[in-house]
Design a protein around this motif. Structure first.
Motif, PDB file in Angstrom:
ATOM      1  N   ILE A 192       0.850  -1.184   0.000  1.00 37.74           N
ATOM      2  CA  ILE A 192       0.000   0.000   0.000  1.00 37.74           C
ATOM      3  C   ILE A 192       0.888   1.238   0.000  1.00 37.74           C
ATOM      4  O   ILE A 192       2.074   1.166   0.346  1.00 37.74           O
ATOM      5  CB  ILE A 192      -0.934  -0.003   1.239  1.00 37.74           C
ATOM      6  CG1 ILE A 192      -2.090   0.976   1.084  1.00 37.74           C
ATOM      7  CG2 ILE A 192      -0.156   0.266   2.515  1.00 37.74           C
ATOM      8  CD1 ILE A 192      -3.162   0.824   2.158  1.00 37.74           C
ATOM      9  N   THR A 193       0.332   2.368  -0.382  1.00 41.90           N
ATOM     10  CA  THR A 193       1.077   3.613  -0.337  1.00 41.90           C
ATOM     11  C   THR A 193       0.917   4.269   1.026  1.00 41.90           C
ATOM     12  O   THR A 193      -0.199   4.572   1.437  1.00 41.90           O
ATOM     13  CB  THR A 193       0.584   4.598  -1.415  1.00 41.90           C
ATOM     14  OG1 THR A 193       0.823   4.037  -2.705  1.00 41.90           O
ATOM     15  CG2 THR A 193       1.301   5.934  -1.313  1.00 41.90           C
TER      16      THR A 193
ATOM     17  N   GLN B 274      -2.037  -1.133  -3.509  1.00 44.92           N
ATOM     18  CA  GLN B 274      -2.928  -0.113  -2.959  1.00 44.92           C
ATOM     19  C   GLN B 274      -3.923  -0.705  -1.956  1.00 44.92           C
ATOM     20  O   GLN B 274      -5.104  -0.338  -1.924  1.00 44.92           O
ATOM     21  CB  GLN B 274      -3.667   0.617  -4.085  1.00 44.92           C
ATOM     22  CG  GLN B 274      -2.763   1.396  -5.022  1.00 44.92           C
ATOM     23  CD  GLN B 274      -1.984   2.518  -4.349  1.00 44.92           C
ATOM     24  OE1 GLN B 274      -2.162   2.808  -3.168  1.00 44.92           O
ATOM     25  NE2 GLN B 274      -1.094   3.169  -5.070  1.00 44.92           N
TER      26      GLN B 274
END
Length: 334
Positions: free
Chosen positions: A45-46, A80
């Protein structure tokens, strides 16, 4: 006529010589070109902590002799936070790259399930690789997987919390039920809180959508909050700190990058350093080192990060000695 024939013979000989040496020259030019290795990086994920690990991996590879655009081609994919993306992306990376790097436990596990057993997989910043099933043990990984791990400094983190909040008794610990790293981090902190004679209270979320509701309940029942080393909690740290601020409850995150999003303070290891160590290990494996016998590298030493804005907002006092150490070797967020 004889002169003409001699001239023609000389030209033919010259052309023959030129054609003969051309392949050799081409072969030499090809040999002079550096071999380009393909490395696939999968990130769960960011958020800033994982982004720093990613940057560190690239730094470490470069220190080990592999530079993008010269002898390294990196394929980077980010799921993401979507579990369904992990399987598709990990398979895509496994099909095209000779080495794989997993950033966050779910990404590393997905790569391990997709890759061939002879494809090296590097763990970058995985909290507990042995109990997550990625390696046989951290000292003897045993197969195609090794990398870096952060030894969460829970004792120092609790000590910091108690120095800032000496009267706190009930400590809320929030993490994601399905995040192995978050679970491990939460359990470790639970044990030291219990051992210190305080009352740990565990709160779980299924995903970031749950955080506001769970946090709203938690802040009515505790004196302080510990945000575990958890991907979803880190991604929703601003939401957590907003809820806690309204109740005048300080949040002490596990990771350095969560402080800027509303945490009060932490004693944390460097996320970028974890990535850098993983990158350097990757370079050595590309040069022939066997991952099966290459121990997982533990990052243990941390530093203080203090958010002065949050400290003032909540009317807290940080001991002078800690502030001095944060200024000298850590970070103070103004």
């Amino acid at each position: 006529m004889k002169r003409m024939m001699a001239l023609i013979a000389a030209i033919v000989a010259f052309l023959g010589f030129d054609l003969a040496i051309a392949p050799a020259q081409n072969n030499q030019q090809e040999a002079a070109k550096p071999k380009v290795v393909r490395v696939g990086i999968l990130q769960m994920i960011t958020h800033p902590a994982l982004n720093l690990i990613h940057q560190g991996v690239i730094d470490g590879l470069k220190e080990g002799g592999y530079t993008q655009g010269k002898n390294l081609k990196v394929e980077f994919l980010n799921a993401q936070g979507d579990q369904s993306n992990l399987k598709t992306m990990s398979q895509q990376l496994a099909n095209k790259n000779e080495m794989l790097v997993g950033i966050a436990t779910p990404a590393a596990q997905s790569l391990a399930n997709s890759a061939k057993k002879d494809t090296p997989i590097i763990l970058a910043g995985i909290s507990d690789p042995a109990t997550s099933g990625l390696v046989e043990s951290e000292q003897h990984p045993g197969a195609n997987i090794t990398g870096s791990s952060g030894d969460n400094p829970v004792n120092e983190q609790l000590a910091l919390m108690r120095q800032i909040l000496p009267h706190a008794k009930k400590i809320g610990i929030i993490y994601t039920s399905s995040d192995h790293g978050g679970q491990s981090s939460a359990r470790q902190f639970y044990k030291v809180v219990k051992k210190a004679g305080l009352t740990p209270k565990m709160y779980t979320i299924a995903n970031t959508n749950d955080l506001q509701q769970v946090a709203s309940q938690m802040v009515t029942q505790v004196d302080a909050v510990y945000a575990a080393n958890d991907n979803n909690v880190a991604s929703a740290m601003k939401t957590l700190s907003d809820v806690a601020n309204k109740a005048n409850i300080p949040v002490f995150p596990c990771a350095e990058t969560m402080i800027a999003d509303g945490g009060v303070a932490s004693y944390a290891i460097s996320q970028r350093e974890m990535g850098r160590v993983a990158g350097k290990m990757a370079a050595k494996i590309l040069q022939g080192k066997n991952p099966a016998t290459y121990p997982v590298s533990k990052i243990k030493r941390g530093h203080y990060i203090i958010n002065e804005k949050e400290v003032r907002k909540l009317g807290l006092t940080v001991p002078h000695k800690i502030m001095a150490q944060a200024k000298a070797k850590g970070r103070i967020i103004k």
